[in-house]
Scaffold this motif. Structure first.
Motif, PDB file in Angstrom:
ATOM      1  N   LEU A 273      51.371  42.223  37.501  1.00  0.00           N
ATOM      2  CA  LEU A 273      50.619  41.697  36.362  1.00  0.00           C
ATOM      3  C   LEU A 273      51.456  40.736  35.519  1.00  0.00           C
ATOM      4  CD1 LEU A 273      48.642  44.796  35.003  1.00  0.00           C
ATOM      5  CD2 LEU A 273      47.700  42.757  36.097  1.00  0.00           C
ATOM      6  N   HIS A 274      52.765  40.955  35.448  1.00  0.00           N
ATOM      7  CA  HIS A 274      53.609  40.127  34.588  1.00  0.00           C
ATOM      8  C   HIS A 274      53.545  38.654  34.972  1.00  0.00           C
ATOM      9  CE1 HIS A 274      57.220  38.485  32.643  1.00  0.00           C
ATOM     10  NE2 HIS A 274      57.038  39.444  31.760  1.00  0.00           N
ATOM     11  N   THR A 275      53.357  38.373  36.245  1.00  0.00           N
ATOM     12  CA  THR A 275      53.256  36.987  36.687  1.00  0.00           C
ATOM     13  C   THR A 275      52.077  36.283  36.022  1.00  0.00           C
ATOM     14  OG1 THR A 275      54.256  37.515  38.821  1.00  0.00           O
ATOM     15  CG2 THR A 275      52.908  35.521  38.726  1.00  0.00           C
ATOM     16  N   PHE A 276      51.019  37.024  35.754  1.00  0.00           N
ATOM     17  CA  PHE A 276      49.801  36.417  35.222  1.00  0.00           C
ATOM     18  C   PHE A 276      49.639  36.625  33.713  1.00  0.00           C
ATOM     19  CE2 PHE A 276      49.135  37.887  39.573  1.00  0.00           C
ATOM     20  CZ  PHE A 276      48.842  36.683  40.208  1.00  0.00           C
ATOM     21  N   LEU A 277      50.109  37.771  33.198  1.00  0.00           N
ATOM     22  CA  LEU A 277      49.886  38.091  31.784  1.00  0.00           C
ATOM     23  C   LEU A 277      51.063  37.737  30.886  1.00  0.00           C
ATOM     24  CD1 LEU A 277      48.115  41.581  32.040  1.00  0.00           C
ATOM     25  CD2 LEU A 277      47.098  39.301  31.991  1.00  0.00           C
ATOM     26  N   LYS A 278      52.264  37.596  31.456  1.00  0.00           N
ATOM     27  CA  LYS A 278      53.461  37.277  30.676  1.00  0.00           C
ATOM     28  C   LYS A 278      53.640  38.263  29.523  1.00  0.00           C
ATOM     29  CE  LYS A 278      54.479  33.832  33.311  1.00  0.00           C
ATOM     30  NZ  LYS A 278      55.627  33.949  34.227  1.00  0.00           N
ATOM     31  N   ARG A 279      53.681  37.740  28.284  1.00  0.00           N
ATOM     32  CA  ARG A 279      54.005  38.616  27.152  1.00  0.00           C
ATOM     33  C   ARG A 279      52.904  39.620  26.845  1.00  0.00           C
ATOM     34  NH1 ARG A 279      52.046  37.468  21.992  1.00  0.00           N
ATOM     35  NH2 ARG A 279      50.805  35.580  21.737  1.00  0.00           N
ATOM     36  N   TRP A 280      51.724  39.457  27.452  1.00  0.00           N
ATOM     37  CA  TRP A 280      50.646  40.420  27.244  1.00  0.00           C
ATOM     38  C   TRP A 280      50.705  41.573  28.248  1.00  0.00           C
ATOM     39  CZ3 TRP A 280      48.248  39.855  22.820  1.00  0.00           C
ATOM     40  CH2 TRP A 280      48.180  38.581  22.242  1.00  0.00           C
ATOM     41  N   THR A 281      51.723  41.581  29.095  1.00  0.00           N
ATOM     42  CA  THR A 281      51.798  42.615  30.132  1.00  0.00           C
ATOM     43  C   THR A 281      51.912  44.010  29.533  1.00  0.00           C
ATOM     44  OG1 THR A 281      52.888  41.054  31.625  1.00  0.00           O
ATOM     45  CG2 THR A 281      53.049  43.385  32.180  1.00  0.00           C
TER      46      THR A 281
ATOM     47  N   VAL B 179      50.458  39.222  45.875  1.00  0.00           N
ATOM     48  CA  VAL B 179      49.699  38.074  45.370  1.00  0.00           C
ATOM     49  C   VAL B 179      50.514  37.334  44.305  1.00  0.00           C
ATOM     50  CG1 VAL B 179      47.652  37.388  44.057  1.00  0.00           C
ATOM     51  CG2 VAL B 179      47.450  39.046  45.916  1.00  0.00           C
ATOM     52  N   ALA B 180      51.180  38.094  43.443  1.00  0.00           N
ATOM     53  CA  ALA B 180      52.013  37.467  42.413  1.00  0.00           C
ATOM     54  C   ALA B 180      53.147  36.666  43.034  1.00  0.00           C
ATOM     55  CB  ALA B 180      52.571  38.544  41.477  1.00  0.00           C
ATOM     56  N   GLY B 181      53.756  37.203  44.096  1.00  0.00           N
ATOM     57  CA  GLY B 181      54.826  36.478  44.769  1.00  0.00           C
ATOM     58  C   GLY B 181      54.344  35.162  45.357  1.00  0.00           C
ATOM     59  N   VAL B 182      53.170  35.173  45.980  1.00  0.00           N
ATOM     60  CA  VAL B 182      52.607  33.942  46.542  1.00  0.00           C
ATOM     61  C   VAL B 182      52.294  32.951  45.425  1.00  0.00           C
ATOM     62  CG1 VAL B 182      50.613  32.992  47.762  1.00  0.00           C
ATOM     63  CG2 VAL B 182      51.684  35.106  48.577  1.00  0.00           C
ATOM     64  N   THR B 183      51.744  33.451  44.324  1.00  0.00           N
ATOM     65  CA  THR B 183      51.410  32.583  43.193  1.00  0.00           C
ATOM     66  C   THR B 183      52.655  31.910  42.629  1.00  0.00           C
ATOM     67  OG1 THR B 183      49.525  33.986  42.613  1.00  0.00           O
ATOM     68  CG2 THR B 183      50.376  32.522  40.887  1.00  0.00           C
ATOM     69  N   GLU B 184      53.737  32.668  42.472  1.00  0.00           N
ATOM     70  CA  GLU B 184      54.965  32.086  41.945  1.00  0.00           C
ATOM     71  C   GLU B 184      55.538  31.037  42.905  1.00  0.00           C
ATOM     72  OE1 GLU B 184      57.677  35.191  40.978  1.00  0.00           O
ATOM     73  OE2 GLU B 184      56.462  35.965  39.324  1.00  0.00           O
ATOM     74  N   THR B 185      55.455  31.298  44.191  1.00  0.00           N
ATOM     75  CA  THR B 185      55.945  30.320  45.175  1.00  0.00           C
ATOM     76  C   THR B 185      55.176  29.012  45.064  1.00  0.00           C
ATOM     77  OG1 THR B 185      56.593  32.090  46.696  1.00  0.00           O
ATOM     78  CG2 THR B 185      56.293  29.889  47.641  1.00  0.00           C
ATOM     79  N   ARG B 186      53.871  29.104  44.917  1.00  0.00           N
ATOM     80  CA  ARG B 186      53.046  27.901  44.782  1.00  0.00           C
ATOM     81  C   ARG B 186      53.347  27.169  43.471  1.00  0.00           C
ATOM     82  NH1 ARG B 186      47.197  30.290  46.939  1.00  0.00           N
ATOM     83  NH2 ARG B 186      47.774  30.374  49.158  1.00  0.00           N
ATOM     84  N   ARG B 187      53.586  27.914  42.420  1.00  0.00           N
ATOM     85  CA  ARG B 187      53.929  27.283  41.140  1.00  0.00           C
ATOM     86  C   ARG B 187      55.229  26.502  41.269  1.00  0.00           C
ATOM     87  NH1 ARG B 187      52.880  32.322  36.940  1.00  0.00           N
ATOM     88  NH2 ARG B 187      50.580  32.250  36.943  1.00  0.00           N
TER      89      ARG B 187
END
Length: 360
Positions: free
Chosen positions: A230-238, A314-322
């Motif tokens: 979740l931290h990948t998507f929510l950041k400080r709201w995690t 999913v978060a790992g794939v998202t970070e790679t794409r970013r």
């Protein structure tokens, strides 16, 4: 003297970040008071032992007077009543007679047993007879109220979701595979601490520590992997997110204080599939009820862990794409870094970590 621009900016930052603790206050109040402030039986299953007209009339009278609070059945003999209690399909069995007896299973839920005892104490008093209470599944001596497993759940939860803030925040620069390994190692450490508390330190259980450890590890790993993902998507709201999932909705639906038969419908429905309920009821089944229905509770914990692993992937794939998109953007002309911009970046990063630490 009027406030300068720096003061106004700092004030806006503070007010913006105060939103999180205020939301926590509202959420905790709604969750805990909504779940615990007025426990009442809802279709609480109880048995009346006997097959004659007296037992039938008593069961029907209790059913009618309860107006939905009780679900009363008759069973032919005491052995059948004990079996239902040990399989946790019933929470009390009343044996009428000159010396009426109430059978309960305290390890299933102390508060449910107390609710049943309150009902049948009145029944026995109407017959001018003292009520004998027999516990067919008592808790261990180290956990006289039967709620020690719930407080163990609290400790495991805090150790797990607090670690999310560290791994996801302070470790955000690390590759996802490293954070995943940290989550796995931390969940192992948290589970071992839980076993120490449950066994040698407080003696909450007197056997079955191996199974308790396995469920504690599944539970903690599920929280950690979900939180890291979740931290990948929510950041400080995690932190707020994991507190909603694993405190507000989790503790209140776990059955550690009140089982769903004593709770409002929303929290009672969560009990069927939330991970805290899987841990609490799994430990009870393993330690006190011979493993009856244990597989379903372990499955709940395993599914939460699988969801966490999938979310982390999913978060790992998202970070790679970013990172790939960032690398594809042409680099700007070299220029001296603005001190004020650098300061703002550091401040924002610090505030994010502080935001997460508040929840912890």
């Amino acid at each position: 003297m009027s406030a300068g621009p720096n003061t106004k900016g700092a004030l806006r930052h503070v007010l913006g970040h105060l939103l999180t603790p205020l939301l926590m206050c509202v959420g905790m109040g709604l969750a805990y008071l909504g779940a615990f402030h007025a426990p009442e039986p809802h279709h609480l299953r109880v048995d009346v032992v006997g097959s004659g007209p007296t037992a039938q009339v008593l069961a029907q009278t209790l059913q009618d007077e309860g107006a939905g609070a009780l679900d009363v059945r008759t069973v032919t003999d005491q052995d059948s009543a004990v079996t239902a209690l040990r399989e946790r399909t019933s929470f009390g069995a009343y044996v009428p007679g000159a010396r009426p007896e109430l059978l309960v299973a305290g390890a299933s839920s102390d508060t449910s047993a107390m609710a049943v005892e309150k009902v049948f104490t009145k029944v026995a008093a109407a017959q001018d007879a003292p009520l004998k209470v027999t516990d067919v599944a008592p808790v261990s001596d180290g956990d006289p109220t039967g709620q020690g497993v719930f407080f163990l759940l609290v400790a495991l939860s805090i150790g797990s979701y607090a670690s999310v803030a560290v791994i996801g925040g302070a470790g955000a620069a690390l590759p996802m595979r490293i954070r995943a390994l940290l989550a796995a190692g931390t969940s192992l450490a948290v589970s071992l601490v839980g076993v120490l508390f449950a066994g040698p330190v407080f003696h909450l259980v007197d056997h079955g520590l191996g199974g308790l450890w396995a469920m504690a590890w599944l539970y903690g790993a599920g929280i950690l992997f979900i939180g890291v993902g979740l931290h990948t998507f929510l950041k400080r709201w995690t932190t707020l997110g994991v507190m909603v999932l694993f405190v507000m909705l989790n503790f209140t639906s776990s059955g550690g204080i009140y089982r769903p038969e004593l709770q409002p419908g929303f929290f009672a429905s969560l009990h069927a599939f939330w991970n805290g309920a899987g841990f609490v009821e799994g430990v009870r089944a393993h330690v006190y009820f011979g493993g009856h229905a244990l597989g379903g509770h372990v499955l709940v914990l395993a599914l939460w862990l699988l969801a966490g692993l999938a979310l982390t992937a999913v978060a790992g794939v998202t970070e790679t794409r970013r990172r790939a998109r960032t690398a594809a953007v042409p680099a700007p002309e070299p220029a001296a870094a603005s001190p004020s911009a650098a300061d703002r970046t550091v401040t924002e990063e610090t505030e994010e970590e502080m935001e997460e630490a508040v929840g912890v």
